[in-house]
Enzyme design. Structure first.
Site, PDB file in Angstrom:
ATOM      1  N   HIS A  99       0.681  -0.949   0.164  1.00  0.00           N
ATOM      2  CA  HIS A  99       0.335  -0.167  -0.174  1.00  0.00           C
ATOM      3  C   HIS A  99       1.097   1.293  -0.085  1.00  0.00           C
ATOM      4  CE1 HIS A  99      -3.214   3.185   1.552  1.00  0.00           C
ATOM      5  NE2 HIS A  99      -3.881   2.310   0.740  1.00  0.00           N
ATOM      6  N   GLU A 168      -4.064   2.284  -7.513  1.00  0.00           N
ATOM      7  CA  GLU A 168      -4.230   3.288  -6.724  1.00  0.00           C
ATOM      8  C   GLU A 168      -3.671   5.030  -6.801  1.00  0.00           C
ATOM      9  OE1 GLU A 168      -6.415   2.413  -2.600  1.00  0.00           O
ATOM     10  OE2 GLU A 168      -4.296   2.346  -1.715  1.00  0.00           O
ATOM     11  N   GLY A 177      -4.013  14.886   1.213  1.00  0.00           N
ATOM     12  CA  GLY A 177      -4.373  16.149   0.500  1.00  0.00           C
ATOM     13  C   GLY A 177      -4.580  16.969  -0.626  1.00  0.00           C
ATOM     14  N   SER A 212     -10.608   7.445  -2.801  1.00  0.00           N
ATOM     15  CA  SER A 212     -11.910   8.372  -2.954  1.00  0.00           C
ATOM     16  C   SER A 212     -13.083   7.688  -3.685  1.00  0.00           C
ATOM     17  CB  SER A 212     -11.571   9.901  -3.095  1.00  0.00           C
ATOM     18  OG  SER A 212     -10.087  10.596  -2.453  1.00  0.00           O
TER      19      SER A 212
HETATM   20  P1  13P Z   1      -9.551   6.230   0.111  1.00  0.00           P
HETATM   21  O1  13P Z   1     -10.504   5.648  -0.059  1.00  0.00           O
HETATM   22  O2  13P Z   1      -9.870   7.019   1.657  1.00  0.00           O
HETATM   23  O3  13P Z   1      -9.308   7.633  -1.114  1.00  0.00           O
HETATM   24  O4  13P Z   1      -8.483   4.972   0.579  1.00  0.00           O
HETATM   25  C1  13P Z   1      -8.115   4.563  -0.179  1.00  0.00           C
HETATM   26  C2  13P Z   1      -7.293   3.333  -0.194  1.00  0.00           C
HETATM   27  O5  13P Z   1      -5.802   4.071   0.341  1.00  0.00           O
HETATM   28  C3  13P Z   1      -7.488   2.428   0.132  1.00  0.00           C
HETATM   29  O6  13P Z   1      -6.587   1.347   0.172  1.00  0.00           O
END
Ligand code: 13P
Length: 249
Positions: A99, A168, A177, A212
């Protein structure tokens, strides 16, 4: 490979107390049991501390258990690490590896590759994360960066090794941010790049989008061609919101 079910993966990160994790699992389980979501798959990734208790709650439910990280060695003097075998014996079936929030702490793709292989060796499925920073995107390097990440993460995984590839874009994560989110057309273009890298080397992978994702936007991303589901942070932290994600996926 195409999945018949849309997958919604909850990454709770370090947001919940043990008590809150167990309560949320109970609420989600109860709500899901009242619905007929045959074409959806829910995967919950709590922190390590909550995994054994959550595993008990999820027994005889249709919800799948995942973890947020793992170590690549099987056993030994590795203070603070958790082995793939120990995760596997809790009933964990999926493990997030690489991640961006771990990469920000120094994890590199050589390590991520070792973790992915260790997860597969224990008959679990790694959720391998890739994605560019905002600076890389602004320099027009997104395609190259992501292609390189994929190549490094998947070294000698074996043509048939099953994995999920989660794209991602770091700058699209709700807590990044940046205040920006990738639009679904650009995400679709990135997935086409990703497929090109993967399809000549592997046959047993699924594509996942993360960043998001909300009940409102989930359909835009989960409907992208060959995308099998989403990896969700913030919007997975409340039972109602998670159920709505599953319904709308
Ligand atoms: P958000 O859905 O809060 O943007 O986080 C995404 C994430 O990092 C999932 O692993």
């Amino acid at each position: 490979m195409k999945n018949k079910k849309k997958i919604v993966i909850a990454n709770w990160k370090m947001n919940l107390s043990l008590k809150e994790s167990l309560a949320l699992t109970g609420q989600i389980k109860k709500k899901i049991s009242r619905l007929n979501l045959v074409d959806k798959q829910a995967i919950l990734c709590p922190d390590f501390l909550a995994i054994t208790e959550i595993s008990k709650i999820l027994k005889k439910s249709k919800i799948t258990l995942g973890a947020q990280d793992v170590f690549y060695e099987g056993k030994g003097a590795f203070t603070g690490q958790v082995s793939p075998k120990n995760l596997q014996t809790t009933g964990c079936q999926y493990v997030i590896v690489g991640h961006s929030e771990k990469r920000a702490l120094g994890e590199d793709y050589q390590t991520i590759n070792k973790k992915a292989k260790a997860v597969i060796a224990e008959k679990m499925i790694p959720i391998i994360c890739v994605g560019e920073t905002l600076a890389e995107r602004k320099k027009g390097q997104s395609d190259k960066v992501v292609a390189n990440q994929i190549k490094q993460a998947t070294v000698s995984l074996g043509k048939k090794g099953k994995f999920l590839l989660a794209y991602e874009p770091i700058w699209s994560i709700s807590t990044s941010g940046s205040g920006q989110v990738i639009d679904s057309q650009e995400a679709a273009r990135m997935f086409a790049v990703i497929k090109k890298v993967l399809s000549s080397r592997f046959i047993n992978y699924l594509l996942i989008y993360g960043g998001s994702v909300s009940p409102k936007t989930i359909a835009d991303f989960s409907k992208i061609e060959d995308v099998s589901g989403v990896l969700v942070g913030g919007a997975s932290l409340k039972a109602d919101s998670f159920i709505q994600l599953l319904k709308n996926a």
